[in-house]
Design an enzyme around this catalytic site. Structure first.
Site, PDB file in Angstrom:
ATOM      1  N   ASP A 180       0.828  -1.203   0.000  1.00  0.00           N
ATOM      2  CA  ASP A 180       0.000   0.000   0.000  1.00  0.00           C
ATOM      3  C   ASP A 180       0.863   1.254   0.000  1.00  0.00           C
ATOM      4  O   ASP A 180       2.065   1.215   0.269  1.00  0.00           O
ATOM      5  CB  ASP A 180      -1.044  -0.012   1.117  1.00  0.00           C
ATOM      6  N   ASN A 188      -4.152  12.899  -0.534  1.00  0.00           N
ATOM      7  CA  ASN A 188      -5.507  13.406  -0.772  1.00  0.00           C
ATOM      8  C   ASN A 188      -5.757  14.734  -0.061  1.00  0.00           C
ATOM      9  O   ASN A 188      -6.364  15.659  -0.623  1.00  0.00           O
ATOM     10  CB  ASN A 188      -6.548  12.376  -0.314  1.00  0.00           C
ATOM     11  N   ASP A 197      -6.493  10.276  -7.030  1.00  0.00           N
ATOM     12  CA  ASP A 197      -6.940   9.218  -7.938  1.00  0.00           C
ATOM     13  C   ASP A 197      -5.989   9.074  -9.119  1.00  0.00           C
ATOM     14  O   ASP A 197      -5.705   7.958  -9.573  1.00  0.00           O
ATOM     15  CB  ASP A 197      -8.352   9.517  -8.445  1.00  0.00           C
ATOM     16  N   ASP A 223      -5.893   2.326  -1.493  1.00  0.00           N
ATOM     17  CA  ASP A 223      -4.513   2.494  -1.980  1.00  0.00           C
ATOM     18  C   ASP A 223      -3.701   1.218  -1.782  1.00  0.00           C
ATOM     19  O   ASP A 223      -2.477   1.261  -1.719  1.00  0.00           O
ATOM     20  CB  ASP A 223      -3.844   3.671  -1.258  1.00  0.00           C
TER      21      ASP A 223
END
Length: 307
Positions: A180, A188, A197, A223
């Site tokens: 991850d 974000n 994204d 993620d």
């Protein structure tokens, strides 16, 4: 794109007459010729054919044998076939249709009727191809993650279950990586979810480029990503692949568009390997890889832990 018709007949005169009729059909790209079924099979192995008109009685391979061969091969069993014959008895018509012919015409066929039948078959073939394409698109959508272009979690579970069973049956090793993005929430929060994204999308493309053709990459969720390496010869081979991925991600400038400041990310990775004598199933393998990922994050992130 125009459509291609193949005429199979041992009479050159008959082939020329049919070609003359087909010149009136503008949707055709080309008309191919073969003097028997064996020649026809060679042609369709190399060229796209949308419709076959074949004589019934021919040397080497007749019309019945050609239809049976086409029917048994999944590459060709969707090609419509019109049987042409001077023999008009019911037995031959029924036999041809039962073996896979789409239509049966008795020679000599009036050019107007022949052209009408051909146009009708080509319309059916076009609809058939469109439906097949749509089904393929829907099947792909059902297994592909819409954002990253990698496989989705649902298909990952199906793939991993199948590969674990195969590895045990054939005594292969199989390695699995859970990965991850480190501190992705900060990406974000700092840059916005849209750019976040885009980072995940770009990461999906990078992973697809880094793994080998027979390896497997999926977006597990959010993620988090999963990599599967079937038929591993050595566990340390997976370690090397994982390190290559980790370094590539660390050195990559994400979301570098125009004057934008690129985004830099790192990843944490957990590796586990299934050995031939292991009692673990696919769920246990994923749990072990997830546990290794948790340890990697606990040890400072941007690292790899193997369990």
């Amino acid at each position: 794109m125009g459509m291609n018709v193949l005429i199979v007949d041992d009479s050159k005169t008959t082939r020329r007459e049919i070609i003359q009729t087909l010149r009136k059909e503008k949707s055709l790209e080309s008309v191919l010729e073969a003097s028997n079924g064996a020649e026809a099979l060679k042609l369709i192995s190399d060229k796209k054919v949308d419709l076959i008109l074949t004589d019934l009685m021919m040397p080497v391979m007749d019309g019945f044998q050609l239809i049976e061969t086409l029917k048994s091969d999944e590459r060709f069993n969707g090609i419509p076939v019109i049987l042409l014959s001077v023999r008009s008895d019911l037995e031959d018509r029924v036999k041809g249709l039962e073996r896979g012919a789409w239509d049966f015409l008795v020679k000599p066929v009036h050019p107007v009727e022949l052209l009408a039948r051909i146009k009708a078959m080509l319309r059916v073939k076009a609809l058939q191809d469109s439906l097949r394409t749509r089904i393929h698109q829907l099947e792909r959508l059902s297994i592909i993650d819409g954002l990253t272009g990698l496989y989705n979690k649902k298909y990952l579970i199906e793939f991993l279950r199948r590969e674990v069973n195969r590895a045990k049956r054939f005594k292969f090793m199989l390695s699995c990586i859970m990965m991850d993005v480190d501190h992705f929430k900060e990406v974000n929060d700092t840059h916005g979810h849209t750019r976040g994204d885009h980072v995940l999308k770009e990461l999906g493309g990078l992973l697809g480029d880094l793994i080998r053709g027979y390896d497997f990459a999926a977006r597990y969720g959010g993620d988090e990503f999963t990599l599967v390496f079937p038929q591993q010869a050595r566990p340390d081979g997976t370690q090397g692949l994982a390190e290559r991925v980790r370094k590539s991600v660390e050195g990559h400038a994400f979301e570098k568009v125009g004057a934008r400041r690129p985004i830099r990310i790192t990843v944490s990775m957990g590796i586990t390997t299934l050995y031939p004598d292991s009692p673990d199933d696919h769920e246990a393998l994923l749990e072990r890889a997830d546990d290794a990922l948790y340890r990697a994050k606990s040890q400072g992130r941007n690292c790899i832990v193997t369990v």
